[in-house]
Design an enzyme around this catalytic site. Structure first.
Site, PDB file in Angstrom:
ATOM      1  N   GLY A   1       0.814  -1.218   0.000  1.00  0.00           N
ATOM      2  CA  GLY A   1       0.000   0.000   0.000  1.00  0.00           C
ATOM      3  C   GLY A   1       0.843   1.261   0.000  1.00  0.00           C
ATOM      4  O   GLY A   1       0.358   2.351  -0.306  1.00  0.00           O
ATOM      5  N   GLY A   2       2.139   1.126   0.378  1.00  0.00           N
ATOM      6  CA  GLY A   2       3.078   2.239   0.277  1.00  0.00           C
ATOM      7  C   GLY A   2       2.707   3.450   1.126  1.00  0.00           C
ATOM      8  O   GLY A   2       1.987   3.355   2.116  1.00  0.00           O
TER       9      GLY A   2
ATOM     10  N   ALA B   1       3.418  25.629   3.856  1.00  0.00           N
ATOM     11  CA  ALA B   1       1.969  25.802   3.650  1.00  0.00           C
ATOM     12  C   ALA B   1       1.522  25.188   2.344  1.00  0.00           C
ATOM     13  O   ALA B   1       0.689  25.718   1.622  1.00  0.00           O
ATOM     14  CB  ALA B   1       1.605  27.289   3.700  1.00  0.00           C
TER      15      ALA B   1
ATOM     16  N   HIS C   1     -30.978  17.770  -9.023  1.00  0.00           N
ATOM     17  CA  HIS C   1     -31.242  18.853  -8.076  1.00  0.00           C
ATOM     18  C   HIS C   1     -31.758  18.264  -6.766  1.00  0.00           C
ATOM     19  O   HIS C   1     -32.562  17.337  -6.796  1.00  0.00           O
ATOM     20  CB  HIS C   1     -32.311  19.785  -8.655  1.00  0.00           C
TER      21      HIS C   1
END
Ligand SMILES: Cc1cc2nc3c(=O)[nH]c(=O)nc-3n(C[C@H](O)[C@H](O)[C@H](O)COP(=O)(O)OP(=O)(O)OC[C@H]3O[C@@H](n4cnc5c(N)ncnc54)[C@H](O)[C@@H]3O)c2cc1C
Length: 467
Positions: free
Chosen positions: A41-42, A186, A446
């Site tokens: 999965g690393g 950041a 919608h």
């Protein structure tokens, strides 16, 4: 040397690039061995995408209850909530375990042999693997060698990892929560984790050398994220360089552009200044492959400069994204099986799971201009979307960029709560060569946030309906 094995395809690295390549190779009947020294999965499954999104969800839920404990327009009232961080981390680990076991099961199902151990490249067709369990060494000969060893966090020379200075890996498994956290960088990893810690009640300050957060995204997209950080009380110090820890180790020393120094008290420091391809320490140098900066240079079939040696994922450089690694891995397996493939996606979507989220696919208006394209672009704000109102998520917008001459869509961007789920619509529309009229003429359910996608296209055509 106790054992010698032969295979057609040998994959080094069981992350999203390597394991997807191996699964696809197995499906295509290619004898395949995959070597992984840690967990299948690393980075993505164990210490990246999945654990970070699990903690983001937990922090969001906790933050909601904190807000309800104050006052809620929804009429919900709760008493002072608390967080049991050990339990949160155990829950996150449970998800990771389920997924990594799933990868193991899929590899087995498709006949891939997984060798647990450290791979050391001898030459383009020979790799030695030292078992983690008993130190035994196996030599594996292969026809094709796929390098998928991923990346590792970049350290700051002025403040190396260790003690209270941690990388995202440690920040994803806190035993206790610090009182004050300083995040250096950041970019999306720093901001995702900084937001998690803030929502869990930690005093967080983000330090960034550049003049803006999330420098990979344009100012309009970033503004709602910057505003939300301010509202949440995350300190953001732009244009400041980190000099190191203070002499007593209880603060981070920073300096602004004028050379003025200050100290930021910190119980923990998360350094998230980027990741670099993992090219050292496993014999890769011996192949003398061409480089593209720190990464391996590959062509549009993920071939390196050596015949039948392939490279994918983070090892091949930016953008470092799990879905990119997976797509490359799948393609390499198909090429080895004799299929005709090239890696020329119309768009590789990227998501920043901040609060609100940012999603991009293709070109921004500035990218299009830089590419010499005459484009029109239009945005539709979530403030005019009914579903967004019912979710209390009216901050943000969807923006489309299309060629002026034929209205071919060349890019999508969105910022807002839950917009990561629009990534599929964005990249599908681009892969299918959609024009503004195609999206504007598609009935969108919608009430959904997706209606903003249709409305952005309509607005670009000059006839948005709800604004
Ligand atoms: C905190 C964090 C959050 C992230 N969030 C996202 C996200 O939301 N979305 C996204 O798309 N991407 C995200 N990423 C990036 C993503 O995790 C990577 O782009 C992706 O994992 C790259 O896959 P890869 O297969 O190239 O390498 P990796 O996942 O790094 O896997 C490489 C594997 O190779 C193994 N290996 C290395 N050398 C050897 C050796 N010599 N012998 C045996 N095994 C070896 C390693 O142990 C590792 O398991 C995030 C990353 C971090 C750190």
């Amino acid at each position: 040397m106790s054992q010698i094995e032969n295979t057609t395809l040998l994959v080094i690295g069981g992350g999203p690039g390597g394991y997807v390549a191996a699964i696809r190779a197995g499906q295509l009947g290619i004898p395949t061995v995959l070597v992984e020294r840690e967990q299948l999965g690393g980075t993505c499954l164990n210490i990246g995408c999945i654990p970070s999104k699990a903690l983001i969800h937990a922090a969001e839920e906790f933050d909601k209850t904190l807000q309800y404990a104050e006052t809620s327009p929804l009429g919900i009232r709760v008493r002072a909530p608390e967080i049991d961080i050990e339990r949160t981390v155990a829950w996150k680990d449970g998800i990771v375990q389920k997924l990594t076991r799933g990868v193991g099961a899929l590899l087995k199902k498709h006949g891939v042999k997984v060798v647990q151990g450290d791979a050391h490249v001898i030459d383009g067709k020979t790799v030695d693997v030292t078992s983690n369990a008993n130190g035994e060494r196996v030599r594996i000969h292969c026809e094709h060698l796929l390098l998928a060893a991923g990346s590792e966090p970049t350290a700051l020379p002025s403040m190396p990892f260790g003690g209270k200075v941690v990388s995202s890996t440690e920040a994803l498994s806190p035993k206790t929560l610090p009182k004050r956290l300083v995040v250096v960088g950041a970019g999306y990893i720093g901001l995702e984790l900084g937001t998690v810690y803030r929502k869990l009640g930690v005093d967080v300050t983000v330090v960034e050398a550049l003049d803006r957060i999330l420098p990979a995204y344009d100012a309009e997209l970033v503004k709602p994220v910057a505003d939300a950080l301010t509202r949440k009380g995350v300190g953001v110090l732009l244009g400041h360089k980190v000099l190191g820890l203070s002499a007593d180790g209880h603060a981070v020393r920073v300096q602004d552009r004028e050379g003025v120094e200050k100290t930021l008290p910190a119980d923990q420091v998360l350094v998230a200044v980027g990741r670099r391809p993992r090219t050292q320490g496993w014999g890769l140098e011996s192949l003398q492959l061409d480089r593209n900066g720190a990464a391996l240079r590959i062509d549009d079939q993920c071939r390196t400069s050596m015949r039948d040696v392939w490279a994918i994922g983070d090892l091949a450089g930016e953008p470092m994204l799990a879905h990119l690694a997976m797509a490359q891995g799948e393609m390499v397996a198909e090429l080895i099986a004799g299929k005709a493939r090239r890696f020329v996606p119309a768009a590789i979507p990227a998501v920043c799971f901040t609060d609100p989220e940012i999603v991009t696919a293709g070109m921004s208006p500035a990218d299009a201009q830089a590419a010499g394209l005459d484009c029109l672009s239009a945005s539709f704000p979530f403030a005019a979307n009914g579903r967004a109102m019912t979710l209390e998520a009216t901050d943000g917008f969807v923006r489309v960029v299309a060629r002026r001459d034929n209205h071919l869509i060349v890019g999508w961007q969105a910022v807002g709560r839950g917009v990561s789920e629009l990534a599929a619509a964005f990249s599908q529309s681009m892969e299918m060569g959609a024009r503004l009229e195609d999206i504007g003429g598609t009935i969108h359910a919608h009430p959904t946030l997706g209606e903003a996608v249709q409305e952005a296209a309509l607005r670009a055509l000059g006839h948005a309906l709800h604004i």
